[in-house]
Design an enzyme around this catalytic site. Structure first.
Site, PDB file in Angstrom:
ATOM      1  N   ASN A  22       0.788  87.158  27.722  1.00 41.45           N
ATOM      2  CA  ASN A  22       1.813  86.461  28.510  1.00 41.45           C
ATOM      3  C   ASN A  22       1.128  85.676  29.615  1.00 41.45           C
ATOM      4  OD1 ASN A  22       3.100  89.236  27.602  1.00 41.45           O
ATOM      5  ND2 ASN A  22       4.773  87.823  27.920  1.00 41.45           N
TER       6      ASN A  22
ATOM      7  N   CYS B  96       2.434  90.342  20.908  1.00 44.35           N
ATOM      8  CA  CYS B  96       3.161  91.173  19.962  1.00 44.35           C
ATOM      9  C   CYS B  96       2.228  91.521  18.807  1.00 44.35           C
ATOM     10  CB  CYS B  96       4.392  90.417  19.464  1.00 44.35           C
ATOM     11  SG  CYS B  96       5.267  91.314  18.184  1.00 44.35           S
TER      12      CYS B  96
ATOM     13  N   ARG C 182       4.992  96.899  29.301  1.00 42.89           N
ATOM     14  CA  ARG C 182       5.487  96.915  27.914  1.00 42.89           C
ATOM     15  C   ARG C 182       4.759  95.861  27.060  1.00 42.89           C
ATOM     16  NH1 ARG C 182       7.310  93.478  24.199  1.00 42.89           N
ATOM     17  NH2 ARG C 182       8.309  92.295  25.859  1.00 42.89           N
ATOM     18  N   ASP C 183       5.063  94.585  27.233  1.00 46.62           N
ATOM     19  CA  ASP C 183       4.410  93.541  26.430  1.00 46.62           C
ATOM     20  C   ASP C 183       2.904  93.575  26.682  1.00 46.62           C
ATOM     21  OD1 ASP C 183       3.769  91.148  25.047  1.00 46.62           O
ATOM     22  OD2 ASP C 183       5.640  90.203  25.644  1.00 46.62           O
TER      23      ASP C 183
ATOM     24  N   HIS D  48       4.192  83.022  26.267  1.00 44.37           N
ATOM     25  CA  HIS D  48       2.820  83.467  26.014  1.00 44.37           C
ATOM     26  C   HIS D  48       1.905  82.254  26.213  1.00 44.37           C
ATOM     27  CE1 HIS D  48       3.421  87.643  24.591  1.00 44.37           C
ATOM     28  NE2 HIS D  48       4.679  87.216  24.498  1.00 44.37           N
TER      29      HIS D  48
ATOM     30  N   HIS E 274      10.334  83.232  28.686  1.00 45.22           N
ATOM     31  CA  HIS E 274       9.225  84.165  28.402  1.00 45.22           C
ATOM     32  C   HIS E 274       8.157  83.391  27.630  1.00 45.22           C
ATOM     33  CE1 HIS E 274       8.005  88.404  26.898  1.00 45.22           C
ATOM     34  NE2 HIS E 274       7.340  87.599  26.076  1.00 45.22           N
TER      35      HIS E 274
END
Ligand code: HMG
Ligand code: MG
Length: 299
Positions: free
Chosen positions: A248, A239, A14-15, A208, A206
């Site tokens: 990430n 994003c 996803r990310d 990055h 989370h």
């Protein structure tokens, strides 16, 4: 006292892929998820139900989920609004992740609503999801820094987290969207959240890795009592509505650090590198992963 084991939540499908400009074939996404599963990752964000006009890479989310959703695993689908939640119900899945920014300027760019407008839409949806027995994860973006407004006050992040906790959500994934946090910030914010939020709530970090501090931030969180971390194989991610942010932290780098420290993850680095190998030809930028670079150079 450090934990004996930690849980990693893989966000690569996803990310990792949402910001990728190459259109990745659906069967490659499915094979990537299967490879990540084979590496031992039991929790994963599979895809997001967002507007295909805003994020074209996610337009095949239904097909990916139909092929990969495993009721034995904790597989999340992201949704930003009511339409996303309706699409989630149609899959029969049990685990949803809603997302919202602490910074209203970011939320407006990301979801086209202010933070308060998103909250007003999310609150009744969460009540229904919980009444229906669904697992609800909330991804709290811009917890430290906003690409449009700069520094975000810890009090604002804590306040938003407490409001979601009061609704009975199951998990908060608190995110450094832009990769601007440092270990002191991470220790203070996660230490405060750990102390204030109910014990039953899962609290996940989370990061990055824009400035290379993600592993240091994870270690600081570990010292603050956190044992759940999001990460993305190959260091992919970002994003599309957070300019300047990069991927990430790479899952294989996180696994390496924990294993070196004698902390279990249940994840195989070799199998993770296989997953990274699989996706690498389809992405437009080099993977950002120390383990991948070292392993491939050695071969
Ligand atoms: P909007 O244009 O304001 O939406 O976008 P709208 O409600 O006015 O509807 C416009 C059109 O979109 C309509 O279709 C709707 O049906 C459709 P039309 O009539 O024009 O054909 N629509 C949808 N279609 C599919 N799924 C939906 C959906 N909702 C409306 N859920 C919207 C608002 C939220 C849709 C848009 O802004 C959007 O899709 N944003 C997603 C942005 C995104 O995916 N960002 C990345 C994920 S968040 C992230 O990466 C951060 C995280 O990793 C943590 C961190 O690091 O911070 C989680
Ligand atoms: Mg993210």
């Amino acid at each position: 006292m450090l934990p004996e084991k930690v849980t990693l939540i893989e966000v690569g499908p996803r990310d990792g892929l949402q910001n990728e400009k190459n259109v990745i074939p659906t069967d490659v996404k499915i094979a990537f998820i299967e490879a990540l599963k084979a590496a031992g990752l039991r929790e994963m964000e599979l895809a997001s139900f967002v507007s295909p006009k805003w994020v074209p890479q996610m337009k095949d989310a239904e097909a990916v989920i139909a092929a990969c959703l495993d009721p034995e695993a904790r597989h999340f689908i992201l949704a930003p609004n009511q339409k996303g939640v309706e699409r989630f119900y149609a899959t029969g899945a049990d685990h949803i992740a809603l997302f919202i920014g602490v910074s209203s300027a970011f939320n407006k760019k990301n979801i086209n609503k202010t933070t308060e407008e998103s909250w007003a839409e999310a609150a009744p949806l969460i009540e229904k999801l919980k009444a229906d027995g669904k697992f609800v994860r909330i991804c709290i973006s811009t917890a430290f820094h906003c690409p449009y407004e700069g520094q975000v006050e810890k009090a604002a992040t804590i306040d938003l987290c407490r409001r979601f906790a009061a609704l009975g959500v199951d998990e908060l994934s608190v995110a450094d969207t832009t990769g601007m946090a440092n270990p002191q910030d991470a220790y203070e914010l996660f230490g405060a959240l750990k102390a204030l939020l109910p014990k039953r709530l899962l609290l996940t970090a989370h990061f990055h890795n824009t400035r290379g501090l993600a592993l240091a931030n994870i270690y600081a969180c570990l010292l603050a009592g956190i044992d759940r971390f999001d990460a993305s194989a190959g260091g992919l991610g970002g994003c599309p509505f957070a300019p300047g942010a990069t991927g990430n932290v790479a899952t294989e780098d996180v696994v390496f650090m924990f294993h070196e420290m004698g902390i279990e993850t249940g994840v195989s680095i070799d199998r993770l590198l296989d997953a990274a190998d699989l996706i690498q030809p389809y992405v437009s930028r080099p993977l950002d992963s120390k383990q991948y670079a070292l392993y491939r150079r050695a071969k």
